[in-house]
Scaffold this active site. Structure first.
Site, PDB file in Angstrom:
ATOM      1  CG  HIS A 168      -1.715   1.257   1.363  1.00 18.90           C
ATOM      2  ND1 HIS A 168      -2.672   1.663   0.461  1.00 18.90           N
ATOM      3  CD2 HIS A 168      -1.670   2.232   2.314  1.00 18.90           C
ATOM      4  CE1 HIS A 168      -3.183   2.819   0.852  1.00 18.90           C
ATOM      5  NE2 HIS A 168      -2.590   3.181   1.973  1.00 18.90           N
TER       6      HIS A 168
ATOM      7  CD  GLN B   1       7.440   0.948  -1.943  1.00 22.02           C
ATOM      8  OE1 GLN B   1       7.993   1.330  -2.962  1.00 22.02           O
ATOM      9  NE2 GLN B   1       7.792   1.382  -0.754  1.00 22.02           N
ATOM     10  CG  ASP B   2      -0.990   1.672  -5.151  1.00 20.05           C
ATOM     11  OD1 ASP B   2      -0.740   1.751  -6.370  1.00 20.05           O
ATOM     12  OD2 ASP B   2      -2.130   1.873  -4.676  1.00 20.05           O
ATOM     13  CG  HIS B   3      -0.376   6.562  -0.413  1.00 18.11           C
ATOM     14  ND1 HIS B   3      -1.706   6.788  -0.672  1.00 18.11           N
ATOM     15  CD2 HIS B   3       0.015   7.574   0.393  1.00 18.11           C
ATOM     16  CE1 HIS B   3      -2.092   7.892  -0.061  1.00 18.11           C
ATOM     17  NE2 HIS B   3      -1.073   8.387   0.593  1.00 18.11           N
TER      18      HIS B   3
END
Length: 102
Positions: A73, A75-77
């Site tokens: 999450h 990293q995605d954020h």
């Protein structure tokens, strides 16, 4: 490691907020404010990226970092915040050109 993950999420979120505030200011014709907000967004991204780099270096140095959903999450954020800030920067530049033609 959990503190670092939350730091990435927090600073990524701050960057997104500054970037979206910047596009609003640019649409209102406040280009200088928009550019200042984009600079703040970049500062937040730099902090998040530095934290990410520390985690990567720790793993390279043999530290066993457990991959979990929270890390994914984060990293995605961060990547979303970077992409959005870059796109908003282009929008602000377009608004600036339009303001100059007025």
């Amino acid at each position: 490691m959990e503190n670092e993950i939350f730091e990435i999420i927090s600073h990524g979120g701050n960057a997104r907020a500054y970037a979206f505030e910047a596009v609003k200011k640019a649409q209102e014709g406040n280009i200088k404010e928009a550019e200042e907000l984009l600079a703040k967004a970049q500062e937040e991204l730099d902090i998040a990226h530095n934290t990410q780099t520390k985690l990567i270096q720790a793993e390279i140095n043999g530290e066993n970092l457990q991959m979990n959903l929270l890390m994914v999450h984060a990293q995605d954020h961060l990547m979303t915040a970077i992409s959005e800030k870059n796109l908003i920067e282009q929008i602000v530049n377009l608004c600036k050109k339009l303001e100059e033609k007025k």
